[in-house]
Design a protein around this motif. Structure first.
Motif, short mmCIF file in Angstrom:
data_model
loop_
_atom_site.label_atom_id
_atom_site.label_comp_id
_atom_site.label_asym_id
_atom_site.label_seq_id
_atom_site.Cartn_x
_atom_site.Cartn_y
_atom_site.Cartn_z
N GLU A 222 0.83 -1.20 0.00
CA GLU A 222 0.00 0.00 0.00
C GLU A 222 0.87 1.26 0.00
OE1 GLU A 222 -4.02 0.14 0.66
OE2 GLU A 222 -3.13 -1.10 -0.91
N LEU A 223 1.96 1.22 0.75
CA LEU A 223 2.91 2.34 0.75
C LEU A 223 3.47 2.57 -0.64
CD1 LEU A 223 4.68 4.43 2.29
CD2 LEU A 223 6.34 2.59 2.65
N VAL A 224 3.79 1.50 -1.32
CA VAL A 224 4.35 1.61 -2.68
C VAL A 224 3.32 2.22 -3.62
CG1 VAL A 224 5.17 0.28 -4.66
CG2 VAL A 224 6.00 -0.27 -2.37
N MET A 225 2.06 1.79 -3.50
CA MET A 225 1.03 2.34 -4.38
C MET A 225 0.82 3.84 -4.14
SD MET A 225 0.06 0.04 -6.49
CE MET A 225 -1.39 0.85 -7.17
N VAL A 226 0.96 4.27 -2.89
CA VAL A 226 0.82 5.70 -2.59
C VAL A 226 1.89 6.51 -3.33
CG1 VAL A 226 1.05 7.42 -0.75
CG2 VAL A 226 -0.32 5.36 -0.37
N HIS A 227 3.07 5.92 -3.51
CA HIS A 227 4.20 6.66 -4.09
C HIS A 227 4.58 6.13 -5.47
CE1 HIS A 227 4.57 7.39 0.29
NE2 HIS A 227 4.92 8.60 -0.12
N LEU A 228 3.58 5.64 -6.18
CA LEU A 228 3.83 5.07 -7.51
C LEU A 228 4.40 6.11 -8.47
CD1 LEU A 228 3.40 2.21 -8.53
CD2 LEU A 228 1.23 2.93 -9.51
N GLU A 229 4.00 7.36 -8.31
CA GLU A 229 4.46 8.43 -9.20
C GLU A 229 5.98 8.61 -9.12
OE1 GLU A 229 3.90 11.56 -11.97
OE2 GLU A 229 2.36 10.23 -11.15
N ARG A 230 6.55 8.32 -7.94
CA ARG A 230 8.01 8.46 -7.80
C ARG A 230 8.75 7.34 -8.52
NH1 ARG A 230 9.32 10.43 -1.59
NH2 ARG A 230 8.00 12.30 -1.60
N LEU A 231 8.08 6.22 -8.70
CA LEU A 231 8.71 5.09 -9.37
C LEU A 231 8.50 5.15 -10.88
CD1 LEU A 231 7.52 2.41 -6.80
CD2 LEU A 231 9.90 3.08 -7.18
N PHE A 232 7.36 5.67 -11.30
CA PHE A 232 7.03 5.80 -12.72
C PHE A 232 6.58 7.23 -13.00
CE2 PHE A 232 6.33 1.36 -11.59
CZ PHE A 232 7.01 0.68 -12.59
N PRO A 233 7.53 8.17 -13.01
CA PRO A 233 7.16 9.58 -13.26
C PRO A 233 6.46 9.74 -14.60
CG PRO A 233 9.44 9.38 -12.52
CD PRO A 233 8.98 8.01 -12.81
N GLY A 234 5.38 10.51 -14.60
CA GLY A 234 4.65 10.78 -15.83
C GLY A 234 3.62 9.73 -16.17
N TYR A 235 3.44 8.71 -15.32
CA TYR A 235 2.46 7.65 -15.58
C TYR A 235 1.39 7.65 -14.48
CZ TYR A 235 5.37 5.47 -19.18
OH TYR A 235 6.08 5.22 -20.32
N ARG A 236 0.22 7.15 -14.84
CA ARG A 236 -0.84 6.96 -13.85
C ARG A 236 -1.28 5.49 -13.88
NH1 ARG A 236 -3.91 10.50 -17.30
NH2 ARG A 236 -5.18 9.32 -18.79
N ASP A 237 -1.80 5.05 -12.75
CA ASP A 237 -2.22 3.67 -12.57
C ASP A 237 -3.62 3.48 -13.17
OD1 ASP A 237 -2.77 1.10 -11.57
OD2 ASP A 237 -3.49 1.90 -9.66
N THR A 238 -3.75 2.49 -14.06
CA THR A 238 -5.06 2.17 -14.63
C THR A 238 -5.56 0.78 -14.20
OG1 THR A 238 -4.06 1.27 -16.65
CG2 THR A 238 -4.63 3.63 -16.64
N GLY A 239 -4.75 0.09 -13.47
CA GLY A 239 -5.14 -1.24 -12.98
C GLY A 239 -3.95 -1.92 -12.33
N SER A 240 -4.20 -2.65 -11.26
CA SER A 240 -3.09 -3.30 -10.56
C SER A 240 -3.59 -4.51 -9.80
CB SER A 240 -2.42 -2.31 -9.59
OG SER A 240 -3.31 -1.94 -8.57
N CYS A 241 -2.65 -5.33 -9.39
CA CYS A 241 -2.95 -6.48 -8.54
C CYS A 241 -1.67 -6.88 -7.83
CB CYS A 241 -3.51 -7.66 -9.34
SG CYS A 241 -2.34 -8.37 -10.52
N THR A 242 -1.84 -7.66 -6.78
CA THR A 242 -0.68 -8.27 -6.13
C THR A 242 -0.73 -9.77 -6.38
OG1 THR A 242 -1.94 -8.44 -4.08
CG2 THR A 242 -0.50 -6.53 -4.32
N PHE A 243 0.45 -10.39 -6.41
CA PHE A 243 0.48 -11.85 -6.54
C PHE A 243 1.70 -12.41 -5.81
CE2 PHE A 243 2.97 -10.41 -10.16
CZ PHE A 243 3.99 -11.34 -10.30
N ARG A 244 1.59 -13.68 -5.47
CA ARG A 244 2.65 -14.37 -4.73
C ARG A 244 2.84 -15.75 -5.33
NH1 ARG A 244 2.81 -17.12 0.56
NH2 ARG A 244 4.77 -16.62 1.65
N VAL A 245 4.10 -16.16 -5.43
CA VAL A 245 4.46 -17.39 -6.14
C VAL A 245 4.99 -18.42 -5.16
CG1 VAL A 245 6.10 -18.35 -7.79
CG2 VAL A 245 4.92 -16.22 -8.31
N LEU A 246 4.52 -19.65 -5.28
CA LEU A 246 5.11 -20.78 -4.57
C LEU A 246 5.70 -21.73 -5.60
CD1 LEU A 246 2.48 -21.69 -1.81
CD2 LEU A 246 4.49 -20.23 -1.63
#
Length: 726
Positions: A222-246
């Motif tokens: 959730e912290l990462v999603m709040v600061h997504l703009e700092r990771l991808f400057p100039g982009y906006r989120d249009t859809g996301s999900c989390t996943f985990r691999v075993l």
């Protein structure tokens, strides 16, 4: 005093189950479904209102960790068999493919219930001042604070990864947790797909300041999603999900490997890259994003779990807060045995007085550490031999062995490289021991060495005296705080010689011609157990008292189960305490009419293995034969591992095991589940108006018999009923 009457209470009338063929595979209950049943019991402790709130959260976390390991090892193996077209059934008659269908159905229900339990616990935690927030719950002050946290503690270790022809889908390791993103460039609406692996080196839950003393946490994703703009400057989120691999985490090692350590290091790297056996993905994931993830990870639809809630429940252990003792079990300090105190801490003097059995965690594991530390510093000690299956990262056991080697003593350490999920740690420990000058051996390539033995040879006058330690648990001071295990100290010459023969077998493959007071697998333990079970049946047929009490983590070995069935049919009264997997079906007419089985799940994890035979006198009695072991009754333990079965002959040790430990386990109601003929467990019934007996509380409040010193054992609660005495 524990009331003895319950131990001789009649076995409930057996039920008639026409679908169970006493001679067919249906006489066994499926191993994998039985394990899932155990994990349901663990999860239900998270719902138990008698358990402190944060301990309930811990049980929830444990249930998730258990399930992850189950999928990466057991389910992964079944999956490989099914893919290879193998149809050979398990003991219960189910093929690998049939087992997978039933496992997945049960596991999906289990995972869904985990989320329900988490929802209930979050509400209770909120009321108790502990909140798990989402980004929508953040205030402006929170966002200001988190901006600094993100920039200095999270941003430097994040690696955003675009997914396009120039950037192929990255490798996601076992237990890897990631954000998958659909982004759009603001200036021209150009789409971008990206992954953002969430680093496991950072805590999953970020603490937030609070003026009112509340504890507030934000999940890292959730912290990462709040600061997504700092990771991808100039982009906006249009859809996301989390996943985990075993991924498949079982190891395959070449039997002819010349350098076993190097071969295991290579195998550990293969484990990290094993095939995906399960993908957990947040529900509502964008369809195209989900499709890309499944395609790139090569998973089928039945291997995907959509989660409406928190992915990675095992991480909730971070929120079991030490600063909230009001929501944890009351603090318990393990006892130092009085006899050791009488001898001013001298373990060798205490052992010379009489054999001593410690019951961990109620008696401190520090005595085992002190035993080796004292040996390392004692100028009269000439040699130490030690098995190491699991131990802690900065192990005081290994430290003591290194100190002894550096002092010039002969030190031999048997390090088991195949201890699952501890292989890498054990490789590091073995190299540390070698640098100190110890002889390090690895036992057999085909068999794990699971026996728990420590042998100290001391010069006393003109003689060499061997002090031995045999245990049911690992030489691990951390798990010893929560696992119930037995530690047996003796300077009995026969057991000392037996321990030496076992070490010679491990280091030089010299199979012992005979053992005086010890039985080991894979050489003799299984046939010895079957012989003693059969002897009990002979006592029953002769009209003499015939009883068996046993306590295990798991019972699934078919020949042992069939021997127990035959003994029960002959009239032997059999009571089993089986914490986890049980393939034996109790209480069935014509199959198991005299067998009762229970499981104990509570504050401490039951880990000791014990078996008591009435020996023609019944139980409890002075004439009984009493054993403890490092081995569960499983095929791997009895046929493919080096394990020990030790008979206790000192009367106080026998009394401690029979009249305290086993009696209290059999009498427990508060933490007990009773196995039904169909393989399921129900909570033990507590008669109305009575207080449920809790064996863990009993052990915390009462000293053990064999550890008593000058105070004597006359005031220690134990059973007084003795069939021998009439």
């Amino acid at each position: 005093m524990i009331d003895a009457d319950f131990l001789n209470s009649p076995v409930p009338s057996p039920v008639d189950l026409p679908d169970i063929d006493p001679a067919g595979p249906s006489r066994f209950y499926n191993r994998e479904l039985s394990w899932l049943g155990f994990n349901w019991r663990v999860l239900e402790e998270a719902e138990n209102t008698a358990v402190p709130l944060l301990e309930r959260l811990r049980f929830l976390s444990i249930s998730a960790t258990n399930l992850d390991e189950f999928y990466t090892v057991r389910v992964a193996g079944l999956r490989e068999l099914a893919k290879a077209g193998k149809t050979k059934p398990a003991a219960d008659g189910l093929s690998p493919a049939e087992q997978l269908v039933r496992i997945n159905e049960d596991a999906r229900q289990l995972m869904a219930h985990q989320q329900t339990v988490l929802g209930d616990l979050r509400r209770l935690m909120q009321d108790a001042g502990i909140a798990i927030l989402s980004r929508d719950d953040l205030t402006d002050d929170d966002r200001d604070y988190l901006g600094d946290v993100f920039l200095h503690k999270v941003f430097p270790v994040l690696s955003p990864l675009a997914i396009d022809p120039a950037h192929p889908f990255p490798f996601i390791p076992n237990l890897g947790f990631s954000l998958a993103l659909q982004l759009e460039r603001r200036r021209d609406r150009r789409p971008l797909q990206a992954l953002l692996p969430i680093p496991h080196q950072i805590d999953r839950f970020v603490p937030l300041p609070s003026a009112d003393g509340q504890s507030r946490f934000l999940p890292l994703e959730e912290l990462v999603m709040v600061h997504l703009e700092r990771l991808f400057p100039g982009y906006r989120d249009t859809g996301s999900c989390t996943f985990r691999v075993l991924r498949d985490s079982d190891l395959e090692v070449e039997e002819e490997a010349e350098d076993l350590v190097r071969e295991f290091e290579t195998a550990l790297k293969r484990r990290r890259r094993g095939e995906v056996v399960r993908l957990k993905i947040s529900s509502g994931a964008p369809a195209h994003l989900k499709s890309v993830i499944m395609r790139e990870l090569r998973v089928e639809g039945d291997e995907v779990i959509e989660v409406d809630g928190l992915i990675g429940i095992s991480a909730l252990s971070e929120l079991v807060l030490d600063n909230r003792p009001d929501l944890l079990w009351p603090r318990f300090v393990p006892r130092i045995p009085e006899r050791v105190q009488d001898h001013e801490g001298d373990l060798f003097a205490a052992i010379r007085q009489k054999d001593m059995l410690l019951h961990h965690p109620y008696e401190t594991f520090d005595m085992v550490v002190r035993f080796l530390q004292q040996a390392a510093r004692d100028p009269d000690v000439v040699a130490i031999k030690q098995t190491l299956y699991r131990t802690s990262k900065n192990s005081p056991i290994v430290e003591a062995l290194c100190e002894a080697a550096e002092e010039g003593k002969s030190v031999t350490a048997l390090v088991e490289l195949k201890a699952r999920f501890d292989e890498a740690a054990n490789i590091q420990q073995s190299r540390r021991l070698e640098r100190a000058g110890a002889h390090v051996v690895y036992g057999f390539v085909d068999w794990k060495t699971h026996a728990k033995i420590s042998s100290v040879v001391r010069r006393e006058g003109d003689n060499l005296v061997t002090y031995s330690h045999f245990g049911t648990g690992n030489y691990h001071p951390i798990t010893a705080r929560i696992y119930t295990d037995l530690s047996f100290f003796t300077c009995d010459a026969e057991l000392g010689r037996d321990a030496t023969r076992v070490f010679n077998y491990l280091s030089g493959y010299a199979q012992p011609e005979r053992l005086e007071n010890l039985s080991i697998s894979p050489l003799s333990m299984k046939k010895d157990l079957i012989r003693m079970i059969g002897a009990e049946a002979d006592f029953a047929r002769a009209g003499r008292p015939a009883q068996i009490w046993a306590k295990m983590n798991s019972i699934i070995e078919p020949d042992i189960i069939d021997a127990l069935y035959a003994a029960g049919q002959a009239g032997v009264k059999i009571d089993l305490v089986v914490r986890g997997i049980c393939g034996l079906r109790p209480g069935i007419k014509g199959l198991s009419p005299n067998i009762r089985i229970k499981s104990i799940v509570g504050r401490f994890l039951e880990h000791s293995r014990i078996v008591c035979f009435g020996n023609g006198y019944g139980l409890p009695s002075n004439g009984a034969r009493v054993f403890f072991s490092s081995a569960d009754w499983m095929g791997r333990n009895l046929s493919r591992r080096v394990e020990t079965l030790v008979e206790c002959k000192t009367q106080t040790v026998k009394d401690q095991i029979v009249r305290q430990i086993m009696a209290a386990n059999l009498h427990d109601q508060a933490q007990s589940w009773v196995m039904q003929p169909d393989g399921h467990f129900l909570r033990a019934e507590v008669p109305e108006g009575t207080v449920a007996f809790n064996c863990h509380r009993f052990f915390m409040e009462n000293p053990s018999l064999s550890g008593r010193g000058s105070a004597g054992a006359s005031d220690v609660p134990r059973l007084t009923h003795d069939p021998q005495a009439g």
